[in-house]
Enzyme design. Structure first.
Site, short mmCIF file in Angstrom:
data_model
loop_
_atom_site.label_atom_id
_atom_site.label_comp_id
_atom_site.label_asym_id
_atom_site.label_seq_id
_atom_site.Cartn_x
_atom_site.Cartn_y
_atom_site.Cartn_z
N ASP B 240 -8.70 -9.10 1.14
CA ASP B 240 -7.91 -9.07 2.38
C ASP B 240 -6.61 -9.80 2.07
O ASP B 240 -6.61 -10.97 1.72
CB ASP B 240 -8.70 -9.81 3.47
CG ASP B 240 -7.94 -9.89 4.78
OD1 ASP B 240 -6.69 -9.99 4.76
OD2 ASP B 240 -8.60 -9.87 5.83
N PHE B 241 -5.49 -9.11 2.18
CA PHE B 241 -4.24 -9.72 1.68
C PHE B 241 -3.74 -10.92 2.49
O PHE B 241 -2.83 -11.60 2.07
CB PHE B 241 -3.14 -8.69 1.40
CG PHE B 241 -2.83 -7.68 2.48
CD1 PHE B 241 -2.44 -8.08 3.75
CD2 PHE B 241 -2.86 -6.33 2.19
CE1 PHE B 241 -2.11 -7.14 4.71
CE2 PHE B 241 -2.52 -5.37 3.15
CZ PHE B 241 -2.15 -5.79 4.42
N HIS B 259 5.58 -2.90 7.44
CA HIS B 259 5.96 -2.52 8.82
C HIS B 259 4.82 -2.67 9.83
O HIS B 259 5.05 -2.65 11.03
CB HIS B 259 6.57 -1.12 8.87
CG HIS B 259 5.60 0.02 8.78
ND1 HIS B 259 5.88 1.25 9.38
CD2 HIS B 259 4.39 0.14 8.19
CE1 HIS B 259 4.86 2.07 9.13
NE2 HIS B 259 3.97 1.44 8.41
#
Lengths: 350, 350
Positions: B240-241, B259
């Site tokens: 999970d970044f 975005h």
């Protein structure tokens, strides 16, 4: 593999190096830009800018836009060619100033307000319409948009006025292109507030005309006609074009009417026009007439899908279709002529 | 009347003779053509034509279209440039054959199926989004599209595959335009099924790479990579970044990721990329980057409104914005380069 299969797969493989998905994505996501303009009309962006440009923050405060949302919204309208921007101040383009300022008689936003509130959600059920062949508007749940509309004076006025703005280009072209010098009287069948009668009377001083529509349109017609001082030459006659005979005149006009109805109803209206005309009299039909090849007028074809969404049997049609109906009932010298935007007229002589 | 009011009304009056409402109406009713294409993708029109042209009646029978509806529907797709027609038989264009046939790896219809089922109705609440600044998707009623998506293997596979098709133009451009000969390893952060890693490994034989994404993407990545025989050079790393550190590599790519997130989350991701890179390593960010003047890339601005509809804080951004975030954390030699369609990349060196 058949020959046609081979051709298809060869051409697909040959094109894959050159083909890009951009055109497909632009069309498929085209509802983003469309809905952005519809929301701008709903929010009154262009009316708010009628007195001159406003800084983004000021404009956002006046119409109640959230700080997260307004910069992208207004810049998207700029990039779509619907606003200008100079030193952070947003202004109308020449077109939005004329056509999207509620205070101007040239306002066409009423049509877009209707598209925003009704057609956008109804078109969400297009797939169901394509499968069933049935309308997807209020009728789906037993409602009747037009009956409700004609009961509510204010909404009706706004709607009729929207139709005037929307048809103005076609009205001016009919006044300019048809040989009115050969005729003295006309009837506009389904006249709404009288946009076409007024345009014809202003351009051709020798003409007198009748606007024919359901009774509730009468006071809006009278008001609009009086505003131009034309009440001596233009009169309203109430009636239902399927129940009552059409009034007699040298020229009968059916504008944005035939596409609402199915084939036999269309033919009935053309026959009733024939009945009401003298020998030598003329019928003018106009709509977003589809090109005979049904290849080019995308707007006319989409308008016909809109009739699928909105009516039990309506559809748009080609000039050749309309000429066939006219000739079948006894009209001669039929011709098709482009008017303005997607609209063309089909004219014929009895 | 102020000077600016006078200018505005003078220019509006001067323009009214020349201005036409066509551009406004075309944009405002643009959702008609857009939804027509989306329904065609939903109905499988283009996949049905993959083996060659079919007569309208046959095509309509195969996909279940009503006799009232199919002629206008298919001819509208023809007029919109999405079908061909010869002797009554409809066929794919070179573009629809490549990009809208479900059986081809180049299929991008998954994105349009999602737009049809989700985004079209959600965009119906754009006005509410503009006023509230809040998402209008499943989140509005407590749902979470992405959480549901990652739970459902089949839907996830289809979605990840749609993203591959959609980004293919950008992937090819990144493989061609970035100086990969200077680097040996890369990480694609938020790699989906691995469209970019595969493109890079196919084009540059010396590269090895890691795809980093949530664990459920792993088996789809492995399957896609094996289909190209690249499992020796490309590996999946689950994570999970926002929770885990990013894997180390010479080049880190953040494609169609930033975005989705708000400003501080964007800056966090750029900082985590900086941390994971060696001195001289490169960061590549790509998205539908908005032009610095925010005047021309309508698609990028509308994509940003789509992030308003879809996320609590996401937005698209200009190249200058992204370069600022990169420089602030210590990157140098930043530049912006156009890739394909609406996508551009912003690259930087640590």
């Amino acid at each position: 593999m058949t020959a046609s299969q081979e051709t298809a797969s060869t051409s697909a493989a040959g094109a894959s190096a050159a083909a890009t998905p951009e055109g497909i994505l632009q069309l498929g996501l085209g509802f983003w830009g469309s809905k952005t303009l519809l929301s701008a009309v709903e929010l009154g962006v262009f009316s708010e800018l009628a007195d001159g440009p406003l800084h983004g923050e000021e404009l956002a405060a006046r119409i109640g836009l959230h700080p997260r949302a307004w910069p992208d919204f207004l810049d998207a309208l700029l990039a779509l060619g619907m606003l200008t921007r100079e030193d952070g101040a947003y202004g109308n383009t020449p077109e939005t100033a004329v056509f999207l300022d509620r205070a101007k008689p040239s306002y066409i936003g009423g049509m877009l307000e209707m598209a925003n509130a009704r057609l956008y959600p109804f078109w969400g059920s297009l797939t169901e319409a394509l499968r069933s062949g049935s309308p997807q508007n209020e009728a789906k749940h037993g409602g009747d948009f037009f009956r409700e509309l004609y009961r509510d004076g204010d909404r009706l006025k706004q709607f009729l006025h929207a139709m005037t703005g929307l048809s103005m280009g076609a009205h001016k072209a009919i006044a300019a292109k048809f040989p009115w010098e050969r005729y003295d009287t006309f009837v506009d069948v389904g006249c709404a507030e009288g946009g076409l009668p007024v345009e014809l009377a202003l351009t051709h001083k020798h003409l007198t005309g009748v606007g024919f529509d359901l009774a509730p349109s009468g006071r809006h017609f009278d008001e609009y006609v009086r505003a131009f001082g034309l009440e001596q030459r233009l009169h309203f006659q109430p009636g239902d074009f399927f129940v009552d005979p059409l009034p007699h005149a040298d020229v009968i006009v059916l504008g944005h009417i035939l596409h609402d109805w199915n084939l036999s109803e269309k033919q009935t209206l053309v026959a009733k026009a024939h009945e009401a005309l003298p020998d030598g009299g003329a019928l003018i039909v106009f709509d977003a007439i589809i090109d005979n090849e049904r290849r080019r007028n995308a707007f006319g074809l989409l308008m016909s899908l809109n009739m699928l969404i909105e009516t039990p049997g309506g559809s748009d049609y080609t000039g050749a279709d309309c000429q066939d109906w006219m000739r079948a009932i006894g009209f001669r010298d039929t011709y098709v002529e482009h008017l303005a935007g997607p609209d063309s007229m089909v004219a014929a002589i009895k």
